[in-house]
Design a protein around this motif. Structure first.
Motif, mmCIF file in Angstrom:
data_model
loop_
_atom_site.group_PDB
_atom_site.id
_atom_site.type_symbol
_atom_site.label_atom_id
_atom_site.label_comp_id
_atom_site.label_asym_id
_atom_site.label_seq_id
_atom_site.Cartn_x
_atom_site.Cartn_y
_atom_site.Cartn_z
ATOM 1 N N VAL A 1 0.717 2.520 5.496
ATOM 2 C CA VAL A 1 1.654 1.410 5.371
ATOM 3 C C VAL A 1 2.925 1.746 6.150
ATOM 4 O O VAL A 1 3.527 2.800 5.945
ATOM 5 C CB VAL A 1 1.990 1.148 3.888
ATOM 6 C CG1 VAL A 1 3.009 0.034 3.748
ATOM 7 C CG2 VAL A 1 0.708 0.819 3.124
ATOM 8 N N SER B 1 -2.488 -5.197 1.588
ATOM 9 C CA SER B 1 -1.477 -4.255 2.063
ATOM 10 C C SER B 1 -0.408 -4.998 2.855
ATOM 11 O O SER B 1 -0.670 -6.074 3.405
ATOM 12 C CB SER B 1 -2.127 -3.183 2.943
ATOM 13 O OG SER B 1 -3.079 -2.424 2.211
ATOM 14 N N SER C 1 0.011 -2.819 8.202
ATOM 15 C CA SER C 1 -0.773 -1.694 7.677
ATOM 16 C C SER C 1 -2.082 -1.558 8.446
ATOM 17 O O SER C 1 -2.555 -2.516 9.070
ATOM 18 C CB SER C 1 -1.060 -1.899 6.189
ATOM 19 O OG SER C 1 0.129 -1.985 5.449
ATOM 20 N N ARG D 1 3.284 0.359 -1.341
ATOM 21 C CA ARG D 1 1.906 0.815 -1.166
ATOM 22 C C ARG D 1 1.073 0.438 -2.389
ATOM 23 O O ARG D 1 1.528 0.537 -3.516
ATOM 24 C CB ARG D 1 1.872 2.330 -0.959
ATOM 25 C CG ARG D 1 2.388 2.772 0.391
ATOM 26 C CD ARG D 1 2.413 4.286 0.508
ATOM 27 N NE ARG D 1 3.520 4.869 -0.252
ATOM 28 C CZ ARG D 1 3.714 6.179 -0.382
ATOM 29 N NH1 ARG D 1 2.856 7.030 0.148
ATOM 30 N NH2 ARG D 1 4.743 6.639 -1.071
ATOM 31 N N ARG E 1 2.124 6.618 3.516
ATOM 32 C CA ARG E 1 3.273 6.126 4.268
ATOM 33 C C ARG E 1 3.118 6.553 5.721
ATOM 34 O O ARG E 1 3.019 7.732 6.020
ATOM 35 C CB ARG E 1 4.570 6.692 3.706
ATOM 36 C CG ARG E 1 5.827 6.226 4.434
ATOM 37 C CD ARG E 1 6.043 4.729 4.306
ATOM 38 N NE ARG E 1 6.281 4.333 2.918
ATOM 39 C CZ ARG E 1 6.341 3.074 2.516
ATOM 40 N NH1 ARG E 1 6.150 2.080 3.389
ATOM 41 N NH2 ARG E 1 6.555 2.773 1.242
ATOM 42 N N ALA F 1 -3.211 4.861 -0.387
ATOM 43 C CA ALA F 1 -2.220 4.304 0.536
ATOM 44 C C ALA F 1 -1.225 5.390 0.935
ATOM 45 O O ALA F 1 -0.625 6.041 0.082
ATOM 46 C CB ALA F 1 -1.502 3.126 -0.114
#
Length: 308
Positions: A86, A57, A61, A91, A101, A99
């Protein structure tokens, strides 16, 4: 190139260290995610998968949502995915990694060498992905029990939450209590509360005349001398404990207490019957209860006995 095979490593790192593709597919290694491996001698845990997911990542992250909840020791539904948030960058779309945001105000902290969401933020994240209200309260109770936060801190933090799930998170925060021993105990309390019945006190302690500790009850209405207790399977498995519990209940009843015992089948499969038992106990002990139960509770506690 020296490679620590007990830590997650990539396919490229393995090849650079002289490990062949055939060897990676053999019994010496196990695959965590696509292109990520670890020694077969390592027990794969939530922490190992989090380390592997963070390895691929973007910088900054951190483990979040269900994964962070599990890493904090929280009571949270099992998931086959590893969740990371992230801050910037692309991602991961690898199978097994969810993953997200990270919102602008999010932050992370380190625990056992893993960057992850703080407990209060984790509850907000779980609300944002619409975790069930009862599951949210279960998680909140577990964080308070493990002294990761307090009910007041959750309520205060929830007042500033915004975006998806903020209202759900605020509602859950107001229902978190201190002193809860297990997830089923939380679920039993929530069944009672969501049905519109009076909320019992959690882990009420009865003391002797000299103030010394006497006994503690899972859920209790002290003014009614009514006890609601959840009995897990371990009570039946441990015959000595079971015998002691029977004697304890007989003593309580001789002292004017009414005891209602709820087991796993009653809670998870027969909530209608369970609520009727609790309502009858409340009424018999002199409480004024609603003539009709709230229509909210069946959304969270399906009655499987009817399907049978």
């Amino acid at each position: 190139m020296h490679l620590n095979e007990r830590e997650p490593f990539s396919r490229a790192e393995a090849l650079a260290a002289g490990i062949t593709v055939d060897a990676l597919a053999g019994p010496r290694y196990q695959r965590l995610f696509h292109g990520l491996y670890v020694s077969a001698q390592v027990k794969v845990t939530v922490a190992e998968r989090a380390r592997a997911a963070l390895k691929i990542s973007p910088a900054g992250s951190y483990a979040s949502h269900h994964t962070a909840a599990a890493l904090w020791g929280g009571w949270v539904p099992d998931t086959s995915d590893t969740h990371v948030s992230v801050i910037r960058g692309a991602r991961s779309k690898r199978r097994g990694i969810q993953a997200h945001r990270a919102p602008p105000a999010a932050r992370s902290m380190e625990r056992t060498g893993i960057a992850l969401s703080p407990p209060v933020q984790t509850m907000h994240e779980l609300a944002a992905v619409r975790l069930d209200l009862v599951d949210l309260v279960v998680f909140g109770d577990s964080m308070v029990t493990r002294r990761r936060t307090t009910p007041d801190a959750l309520i205060e933090a929830s007042s500033s939450w915004s975006g998806a799930g903020a209202g759900l998170g605020r509602r859950a925060a107001r229902l978190v209590r201190a002193g809860v021993d297990s997830a089923p105990e939380t679920r039993l309390r929530m069944l009672i509360v969501l049905a519109g019945l009076p909320e019992p006190q959690v882990n009420h302690i009865v003391r002797e005349l000299d103030g010394s500790w006497s006994r503690r009850f899972d859920l209790c209405y002290p003014e009614l001398r009514l006890i609601i207790e959840y009995d897990g399977r371990h009570h039946v498995a441990d015959l000595e404990q079971w015998s002691n519990d029977i004697l304890r209940r007989e003593l309580l009843e001789s002292q004017g207490w009414r005891v209602i015992i709820i087991n796993a089948d009653a809670l998870f499969n027969r909530p209608v019957e369970t609520l009727e038992r609790v309502r009858r106990g409340l009424t018999d002990c002199g409480a004024v209860v609603p003539r009709r139960l709230s229509p909210v509770w069946p959304r969270h506690f399906p009655d499987h006995s009817r399907a049978a």
